[in-house]
Design a protein around this motif. Structure first.
Motif, short mmCIF file in Angstrom:
data_model
loop_
_atom_site.label_atom_id
_atom_site.label_comp_id
_atom_site.label_asym_id
_atom_site.label_seq_id
_atom_site.Cartn_x
_atom_site.Cartn_y
_atom_site.Cartn_z
N LEU A 18 60.59 91.79 105.61
CA LEU A 18 60.12 90.75 106.53
C LEU A 18 58.60 90.61 106.43
N GLY A 19 57.93 91.74 106.25
CA GLY A 19 56.49 91.69 106.04
C GLY A 19 56.13 90.97 104.76
N HIS A 20 56.95 91.15 103.73
CA HIS A 20 56.72 90.46 102.47
C HIS A 20 56.98 88.97 102.61
N LEU A 21 57.97 88.62 103.42
CA LEU A 21 58.23 87.21 103.71
C LEU A 21 57.00 86.58 104.36
N GLU A 22 56.36 87.34 105.26
CA GLU A 22 55.15 86.83 105.91
C GLU A 22 54.02 86.67 104.90
N ILE A 23 53.91 87.58 103.95
CA ILE A 23 52.88 87.48 102.92
C ILE A 23 53.11 86.23 102.07
N VAL A 24 54.37 86.00 101.67
CA VAL A 24 54.69 84.82 100.86
C VAL A 24 54.41 83.55 101.67
N GLY A 25 54.84 83.53 102.93
CA GLY A 25 54.60 82.36 103.77
C GLY A 25 53.12 82.08 103.97
N ALA A 26 52.34 83.14 104.18
CA ALA A 26 50.90 82.97 104.36
C ALA A 26 50.26 82.44 103.08
N PHE A 54 60.46 82.56 99.17
CA PHE A 54 60.46 82.44 100.64
C PHE A 54 61.88 82.18 101.14
N GLY A 55 62.49 81.12 100.65
CA GLY A 55 63.83 80.77 101.12
C GLY A 55 64.85 80.62 100.02
N GLY A 56 64.58 81.20 98.86
CA GLY A 56 65.51 81.09 97.74
C GLY A 56 66.56 82.19 97.73
N ALA A 57 67.48 82.11 96.79
CA ALA A 57 68.60 83.03 96.72
C ALA A 57 68.20 84.46 96.42
N ASN A 58 67.02 84.65 95.81
CA ASN A 58 66.56 85.99 95.47
C ASN A 58 65.25 86.34 96.17
N GLY A 59 64.95 85.61 97.24
CA GLY A 59 63.68 85.76 97.92
C GLY A 59 63.64 86.88 98.95
N GLU A 60 62.51 86.93 99.65
CA GLU A 60 62.26 88.02 100.60
C GLU A 60 63.16 87.94 101.83
N LEU A 61 63.46 86.74 102.32
CA LEU A 61 64.34 86.62 103.48
C LEU A 61 65.73 87.13 103.15
N LYS A 62 66.23 86.78 101.96
CA LYS A 62 67.55 87.27 101.54
C LYS A 62 67.57 88.78 101.55
N ALA A 63 66.53 89.40 100.98
CA ALA A 63 66.48 90.87 100.92
C ALA A 63 66.44 91.47 102.31
N ALA A 64 65.59 90.93 103.18
CA ALA A 64 65.47 91.46 104.53
C ALA A 64 66.80 91.39 105.27
N MET A 65 67.47 90.26 105.20
CA MET A 65 68.74 90.09 105.91
C MET A 65 69.85 90.94 105.30
N GLN A 66 69.83 91.10 103.97
CA GLN A 66 70.87 91.90 103.32
C GLN A 66 70.78 93.35 103.75
N TYR A 67 69.60 93.93 103.70
CA TYR A 67 69.44 95.34 104.05
C TYR A 67 69.63 95.55 105.55
N PHE A 68 69.21 94.57 106.34
CA PHE A 68 69.36 94.64 107.80
C PHE A 68 70.84 94.68 108.18
N VAL A 84 73.61 86.72 101.09
CA VAL A 84 73.63 88.12 101.55
C VAL A 84 74.96 88.77 101.19
N THR A 85 74.90 89.99 100.63
CA THR A 85 76.11 90.75 100.34
C THR A 85 76.07 92.07 101.11
N ALA A 86 77.13 92.31 101.86
CA ALA A 86 77.25 93.54 102.63
C ALA A 86 78.73 93.88 102.76
N ASN A 87 79.14 95.02 102.20
CA ASN A 87 80.55 95.38 102.14
C ASN A 87 80.91 96.60 102.98
N ALA A 88 79.95 97.13 103.75
CA ALA A 88 80.20 98.30 104.61
C ALA A 88 80.66 99.52 103.81
N GLU A 89 80.26 99.57 102.56
CA GLU A 89 80.55 100.71 101.69
C GLU A 89 79.27 100.99 100.91
#
Length: 318
Positions: free
Chosen positions: A68-76, A29-43, A144-149
């Motif tokens: 984000l939908g997966h984050l909701e599933i984990v939270g639920a 949910f809120g860990g370094a490899n969790g769903e929120l991290k993935a959602a924010m990284q790709y966003f 989150v990692t994002a390098n614009a490349e």
């Protein structure tokens, strides 16, 4: 524009409360490899793709939104695993049962006893998931990692999906709940699906190796330094042909002697490769110009507008 549908993408279910596993699941949910991290990284990565790579923008936004939908599933799932903890914690009178347990007196219901192994669920947000990992460490944007490349970002995403997949794999044995196992299996499988989507997107960029524009110096690109003395291991990482540049690995058995004899690697000529410094410089110049022109040609210099609404166009015509 985001539109929230209250039905989950996957019908998360729980057989019975299990606050101890809820704590473990917080990692996703809120860990370094969790769903929120993935959602924010790709966003975040999607923004730099909007003009030059609209198809990558579309993919990244689609997957970010699914995450984000997966984050909701984990939270639920966490909420259901915590069961009636929240309701019990509303009993805050002096002789509440939690006080009795803290004083070592009467036994408490099993779910409260389990939750007490993780005080974070009791004193911060009783009976509800928070944006932390399983030890209560708050979520951080540094995940989150994002390098614009895209050739870099997509590789970061492959690693992110790999870590998320193995995390679910590690979590599954810690629950006996068949419904929870099914939910985790769904989430784990979607990580593998996303991995393949990112892999395909990376493969659609030619060339995509080395990452970025610079093609790297052929004097150093196929050197393997035996830096750890003892039992030596040989394999495709230090003998034969390299996987991407197709150069012959040069095994440096005595790194100190090699560095000294080459004046700190400054007196070297490329070996085991057809690439030359002249060829690389020519490719660098060509790619830099192509990538620059491609991006600039698709990036408006003025009067910029992110969205174009059909209704606005129709009204203008009228």
């Amino acid at each position: 524009m985001f539109y929230h549908v209250k039905d989950l993408q996957y019908n998360a279910r729980v057989s019975a409360p299990d606050p101890r596993f809820a704590r473990l699941l917080l990692e996703q949910f809120g860990g370094a490899n969790g769903e929120l991290k993935a959602a924010m990284q790709y966003f975040v990565q999607a923004f730099s793709c909007r003009n030059p790579f609209p198809e990558k923008y579309d993919m990244l936004m689609d997957i970010a939104t699914e995450e984000l939908g997966h984050l909701e599933i984990v939270g639920a799932t966490i909420q259901m695993l915590l069961g009636p903890v929240n309701g019990k914690m509303k009993d805050v009178v002096e002789n509440m049962e939690i006080n009795k347990m803290m004083e070592g007196k009467a036994a408490k219901e099993d779910f409260i006893h389990q939750a007490f192994t993780n005080p974070h669920f009791l004193v911060m947000a009783p009976g509800s998931p928070e944006l932390t990992d399983s030890n209560g460490n708050p979520w951080s944007a540094t995940y989150v990692t994002a390098n614009a490349e895209p050739t870099v970002d997509l590789r970061s995403n492959l690693a992110a999906e790999s870590r998320a997949k193995i995390m679910y794999e590690y979590l599954i044995p810690f629950t006996d709940d068949p419904y929870v196992k099914e939910t985790l299996d769904f989430l784990m499988t979607r990580e593998v699906a996303h991995y393949q989507q990112f892999e395909a997107a990376l493969d659609s960029i030619k060339p995509n190796f080395p990452q970025g524009v610079f093609q790297t110096n052929p004097k150093y690109s196929n050197l393997y330094f035996d830096m750890s003395k003892g039992e030596e291991a040989r394999g495709p990482w230090n003998q034969g042909t390299s996987t991407q540049l197709y150069e012959e690995w040069q095994y440096i058995e005595n790194p100190q002697e090699y560095v000294t004899s080459t004046n700190g690697l400054t007196n070297l000529s490329p070996k085991g490769t057809e690439r030359t410094e002249k060829m690389v410089k020519k490719m660098d110049d060509k790619l830099a110009k192509e990538r620059m022109e491609m991006i600039l040609s698709k990036t408006p210099a003025k009067d910029m507008q992110w969205s174009h609404y059909n209704s606005a166009k129709d009204n203008h015509k009228k």
